[in-house]
Design a protein around this motif. Structure first.
Motif, PDB file in Angstrom:
ATOM      1  N   UNK A 198       0.736  -1.092   0.219  1.00 35.88           N
ATOM      2  CA  UNK A 198      -0.039   0.053  -0.023  1.00 35.88           C
ATOM      3  C   UNK A 198       0.732   1.456   0.340  1.00 35.88           C
ATOM      4  N   UNK A 199       0.283   2.396  -0.481  1.00 38.83           N
ATOM      5  CA  UNK A 199       1.265   3.631  -0.649  1.00 38.83           C
ATOM      6  C   UNK A 199       1.784   4.140   0.741  1.00 38.83           C
ATOM      7  N   UNK A 200       1.396   3.765   2.056  1.00 33.22           N
ATOM      8  CA  UNK A 200       2.131   3.868   3.241  1.00 33.22           C
ATOM      9  C   UNK A 200       3.243   3.270   3.374  1.00 33.22           C
ATOM     10  N   UNK A 201       3.486   1.963   2.565  1.00 37.45           N
ATOM     11  CA  UNK A 201       4.488   1.317   2.672  1.00 37.45           C
ATOM     12  C   UNK A 201       5.658   1.444   1.576  1.00 37.45           C
ATOM     13  N   UNK A 202       5.308   2.434   0.700  1.00 33.39           N
ATOM     14  CA  UNK A 202       6.167   2.942  -0.188  1.00 33.39           C
ATOM     15  C   UNK A 202       6.964   4.335  -0.018  1.00 33.39           C
ATOM     16  N   UNK A 203       8.007   4.654  -0.559  1.00 37.74           N
ATOM     17  CA  UNK A 203       8.413   5.808  -0.493  1.00 37.74           C
ATOM     18  C   UNK A 203       7.944   6.977  -1.485  1.00 37.74           C
ATOM     19  N   UNK A 204       8.085   8.133  -1.333  1.00 43.70           N
ATOM     20  CA  UNK A 204       7.389   9.137  -2.076  1.00 43.70           C
ATOM     21  C   UNK A 204       7.966   8.804  -3.662  1.00 43.70           C
ATOM     22  N   UNK A 205       9.053   8.595  -3.803  1.00 43.21           N
ATOM     23  CA  UNK A 205       9.454   8.126  -5.185  1.00 43.21           C
ATOM     24  C   UNK A 205       8.787   6.905  -5.954  1.00 43.21           C
ATOM     25  N   UNK A 206       8.651   5.807  -4.867  1.00 46.96           N
ATOM     26  CA  UNK A 206       7.998   4.914  -5.388  1.00 46.96           C
ATOM     27  C   UNK A 206       6.451   5.013  -5.692  1.00 46.96           C
ATOM     28  N   UNK A 207       5.977   5.901  -4.786  1.00 51.10           N
ATOM     29  CA  UNK A 207       4.329   6.038  -5.069  1.00 51.10           C
ATOM     30  C   UNK A 207       4.377   6.902  -6.286  1.00 51.10           C
ATOM     31  N   UNK A 208       5.127   7.799  -6.522  1.00 55.39           N
ATOM     32  CA  UNK A 208       4.917   8.562  -7.734  1.00 55.39           C
ATOM     33  C   UNK A 208       5.310   7.857  -9.025  1.00 55.39           C
ATOM     34  N   UNK A 209       6.017   6.475  -9.039  1.00 52.55           N
ATOM     35  CA  UNK A 209       6.312   5.457  -9.969  1.00 52.55           C
ATOM     36  C   UNK A 209       5.065   4.761 -10.190  1.00 52.55           C
ATOM     37  N   UNK A 210       4.313   4.374  -9.248  1.00 48.70           N
ATOM     38  CA  UNK A 210       3.015   3.803  -9.123  1.00 48.70           C
ATOM     39  C   UNK A 210       1.969   4.867  -9.918  1.00 48.70           C
ATOM     40  N   UNK A 211       2.163   6.175  -9.642  1.00 49.12           N
ATOM     41  CA  UNK A 211       1.163   6.969 -10.190  1.00 49.12           C
ATOM     42  C   UNK A 211       1.479   6.955 -11.764  1.00 49.12           C
ATOM     43  N   UNK A 212       2.731   6.778 -12.029  1.00 50.97           N
ATOM     44  CA  UNK A 212       2.996   6.717 -13.577  1.00 50.97           C
ATOM     45  C   UNK A 212       2.593   5.665 -14.397  1.00 50.97           C
ATOM     46  N   UNK A 213       2.504   4.477 -13.503  1.00 52.06           N
ATOM     47  CA  UNK A 213       2.286   3.229 -14.053  1.00 52.06           C
ATOM     48  C   UNK A 213       0.744   3.244 -14.251  1.00 52.06           C
ATOM     49  N   UNK A 214      -0.090   3.744 -13.418  1.00 51.90           N
ATOM     50  CA  UNK A 214      -1.582   4.232 -13.433  1.00 51.90           C
ATOM     51  C   UNK A 214      -1.846   4.987 -14.458  1.00 51.90           C
ATOM     52  N   UNK A 215      -0.953   6.074 -14.942  1.00 49.13           N
ATOM     53  CA  UNK A 215      -1.459   6.986 -16.106  1.00 49.13           C
ATOM     54  C   UNK A 215      -1.033   6.216 -17.322  1.00 49.13           C
ATOM     55  N   UNK A 216      -0.190   5.209 -17.279  1.00 50.40           N
ATOM     56  CA  UNK A 216       0.113   4.393 -18.586  1.00 50.40           C
ATOM     57  C   UNK A 216      -0.762   3.315 -18.933  1.00 50.40           C
ATOM     58  N   UNK A 217      -1.664   2.861 -17.706  1.00 51.11           N
ATOM     59  CA  UNK A 217      -2.243   1.541 -18.029  1.00 51.11           C
ATOM     60  C   UNK A 217      -3.485   1.635 -19.190  1.00 51.11           C
TER      61      UNK A 217
END
Length: 241
Positions: free
Chosen positions: A135-154
């Motif tokens: 979950x987001x709380x278990x990820x660093x800020x950079x990792x959260x933004x990388x998840x957001x990029x994957x979400x934008x690309x899906x």
């Protein structure tokens, strides 16, 4: 992605404030554009109007050839879900969902059944396949933004709008996010429009569009170094004082 004589005003009559003043801009497919300018220049308004998050006062916005200006809210929502991706400074991940669940959210909202292999591929692209269940709380800020990029690309959108995507990150994490955005353009032909105040971030783009007082005042294309961008930015900020 195209803006034709786009105007945006807030307020009425003599109290009206013009945030965008007859802006013309075209963002070619498979290109990376950075939008810069002093505070109050209209950067955020341009992004919001371009993405259909705010209605324009005049002119026309086209996404993937579709004029969105007169679309109903329902039709506009459907178009955004399928043809537009977003990367925000504050990540905007759902805290209760895992990384994988956050990535597939646009597909589910659009009524599409996500394929597990597709989700894995997007997370692999951003280097987070092993973090799919976090979950987001278990990820660093950079990792959260990388998840957001994957979400934008899906959804393979026509355009991704990035609003200060490195603003909340340290230099190393920010550089990784910019590399991923650049890769999305070079490898997948993605179109990206990024609002930023950072010349180093803007130097990753193919083109830098400068705004001042709601107008496009400069347009640099081709490889542009951060020093040249910084000089242009300083001149605009000095003129705005």
């Amino acid at each position: 992605m195209e803006l034709r004589a786009v105007t945006k005003r807030y307020g009425h009559a003599e109290n009206a404030v013009t945030a965008l003043d007859a802006v013309d801009a075209r963002f070619a497919p498979g290109t990376f554009t950075a939008v810069m300018g002093p505070s109050g220049s209209g950067k955020s308004t341009l992004l919001q109007c371009s993405a259909g998050l705010d209605r324009v006062t005049g002119g026309e916005v086209r996404i993937d050839g579709v004029p969105i200006t007169d679309l109903s809210e329902r039709a506009l929502t459907r178009l955004r879900r399928s043809r537009v991706g977003f990367v925000f400074q504050t990540f905007n991940l759902i805290p209760a969902l895992t990384a994988a669940q956050n990535v597939v959210l646009p597909l589910r909202l659009a009524g599409r059944r996500p394929q597990p292999s597709e989700v894995t591929a997007r997370l692999t692209e951003v280097g987070l396949a092993e973090r799919a269940g976090h979950r987001p709380a278990e990820l660093s800020g950079g990792q959260q933004q990388r998840v957001a990029i994957a979400r934008a690309l899906i959804t393979r959108p026509a355009v991704i709008f990035a609003d200060e995507p490195t603003g909340a990150l340290d230099a190393r994490s920010g550089a990784e996010v910019l590399r991923l955005l650049r890769t999305a353009v070079d490898r997948h032909g993605q179109t990206i429009v990024m609002v930023t105040h950072d010349p180093v971030a803007a130097a990753h783009a193919d083109r830098v569009l400068f705004l001042a007082d709601g107008r496009v005042v400069d347009d640099l294309t081709g490889p542009v170094g951060s020093e040249k961008i910084a000089v242009h930015t300083a001149r605009l900020e000095e003129s705005a004082r």
